[in-house]
Write a protein that holds these residues in place. Structure first.
Motif, PDB file in Angstrom:
ATOM      1  N   CYS A 180     -14.634   1.757  11.150  1.00  0.00           N
ATOM      2  CA  CYS A 180     -13.944   2.945  10.633  1.00  0.00           C
ATOM      3  C   CYS A 180     -13.802   2.865   9.117  1.00  0.00           C
ATOM      4  O   CYS A 180     -14.098   3.826   8.409  1.00  0.00           O
ATOM      5  N   ALA A 181     -13.384   1.716   8.640  1.00  0.00           N
ATOM      6  CA  ALA A 181     -13.283   1.523   7.191  1.00  0.00           C
ATOM      7  C   ALA A 181     -14.665   1.370   6.571  1.00  0.00           C
ATOM      8  O   ALA A 181     -14.930   1.850   5.470  1.00  0.00           O
ATOM      9  N   GLY A 182     -15.583   0.710   7.305  1.00  0.00           N
ATOM     10  CA  GLY A 182     -16.915   0.468   6.768  1.00  0.00           C
ATOM     11  C   GLY A 182     -17.728   1.727   6.557  1.00  0.00           C
ATOM     12  O   GLY A 182     -18.595   1.771   5.684  1.00  0.00           O
ATOM     13  N   LEU A 183     -17.461   2.763   7.344  1.00  0.00           N
ATOM     14  CA  LEU A 183     -18.231   4.011   7.238  1.00  0.00           C
ATOM     15  C   LEU A 183     -17.628   5.009   6.256  1.00  0.00           C
ATOM     16  O   LEU A 183     -18.211   6.073   6.016  1.00  0.00           O
ATOM     17  N   GLU A 184     -16.479   4.692   5.700  1.00  0.00           N
ATOM     18  CA  GLU A 184     -15.825   5.619   4.774  1.00  0.00           C
ATOM     19  C   GLU A 184     -16.670   5.804   3.515  1.00  0.00           C
ATOM     20  O   GLU A 184     -16.916   4.844   2.770  1.00  0.00           O
ATOM     21  N   ASP A 185     -17.143   7.032   3.304  1.00  0.00           N
ATOM     22  CA  ASP A 185     -17.996   7.363   2.145  1.00  0.00           C
ATOM     23  C   ASP A 185     -19.181   6.418   2.022  1.00  0.00           C
ATOM     24  O   ASP A 185     -19.567   6.008   0.917  1.00  0.00           O
ATOM     25  N   ASN A 186     -19.783   6.077   3.153  1.00  0.00           N
ATOM     26  CA  ASN A 186     -20.854   5.098   3.159  1.00  0.00           C
ATOM     27  C   ASN A 186     -22.042   5.637   3.961  1.00  0.00           C
ATOM     28  O   ASN A 186     -21.861   6.258   5.014  1.00  0.00           O
ATOM     29  N   ALA A 187     -23.251   5.404   3.489  1.00  0.00           N
ATOM     30  CA  ALA A 187     -24.442   5.802   4.228  1.00  0.00           C
ATOM     31  C   ALA A 187     -24.541   4.969   5.514  1.00  0.00           C
ATOM     32  O   ALA A 187     -24.074   3.824   5.566  1.00  0.00           O
ATOM     33  N   PHE A 188     -25.150   5.534   6.542  1.00  0.00           N
ATOM     34  CA  PHE A 188     -25.262   4.817   7.809  1.00  0.00           C
ATOM     35  C   PHE A 188     -26.501   5.288   8.565  1.00  0.00           C
ATOM     36  O   PHE A 188     -27.084   6.333   8.260  1.00  0.00           O
ATOM     37  N   THR A 189     -26.876   4.495   9.561  1.00  0.00           N
ATOM     38  CA  THR A 189     -27.995   4.841  10.426  1.00  0.00           C
ATOM     39  C   THR A 189     -27.529   4.828  11.874  1.00  0.00           C
ATOM     40  O   THR A 189     -26.855   3.881  12.297  1.00  0.00           O
TER      41      THR A 189
END
Length: 204
Positions: free
Chosen positions: A68-77
């Motif tokens: 949840c914190a790791g995906l905040e305003d972060n690109a993902f696949t």
């Protein structure tokens, strides 16, 4: 004229979870880079398409999850797992496997997994309150797919797809008319095979 307030029955969370489990889903691992640049991932089956213009997808992430914190305003696949990747689903769900994770780390963008049936690389779009979850929308920037059987989650268990619906013998056509006589014979053969009869009578 006043009306009495409606009394609401307390929600049975376990029962609700069981009911929601009747909806079969695919299984994904959402991967991203941690603040130190390390590849991370989390298994999620709450994934859906949202829009084609712009191309948006959504994943639902538990607030207490590290992702949840790791995906905040972060690109993902979003990696859509193949049927033979159960070990990866369990690994990223908190049951680490001994085998190394098959990471692919592109020069630009978030990491992804090798061997999946499909993947969608996304840039962050919006996040929304989802109760005890956060709804994370991403804009798809690139994607790819392979013709592999997907991993499926249904009734709290991992599964793989069965026969295509149109491959299953049926006795009535979709417009309500009876199908050919041989279809009934196929049904009989299937029933005998399921019963363990190796040599069915020839007059069926």
């Amino acid at each position: 004229m006043s009306t009495a307030p409606t009394l609401r029955t307390p929600m049975d969370a376990k029962r609700l979870r069981t009911i929601l489990g009747e909806f079969a889903t695919g299984v994904t691992v959402v991967t991203y880079r941690d603040t130190d640049g390390s590849p991370r991932g989390a298994t999620m089956n709450s994934f859906t398409s949202v829009s084609m213009d712009p191309p948006l997808i959504l994943v639902s992430v538990a607030r207490r999850a590290r992702a949840c914190a790791g995906l905040e305003d972060n690109a993902f696949t979003v990696n859509i797992l193949a049927a033979n990747q159960l070990d990866l689903a369990l690994h990223f769900a908190g049951r680490p496997a001994d085998a190394p994770v098959p990471w692919h780390e592109p020069i630009d963008g978030p990491p992804r997994l090798i061997g999946t049936t499909a993947w969608l690389q996304c840039r962050p779009w919006r996040t929304y309150d989802g109760g005890d979850h956060v709804l994370v929308l991403g804009e798809v920037e690139c994607h790819d797919t392979r013709l592999l059987e997907p991993l499926v989650f249904h009734r709290g268990e991992f599964r793989r797809p069965g026969l295509k619906l149109l491959q299953i013998p049926r006795t009535v056509a979709f417009d309500g008319r009876p199908t050919c006589e041989w279809v009934d014979r196929v049904h009989t053969l299937h029933a005998l095979a399921d019963a363990g009869i190796d040599n069915p009578p020839l007059d069926i």
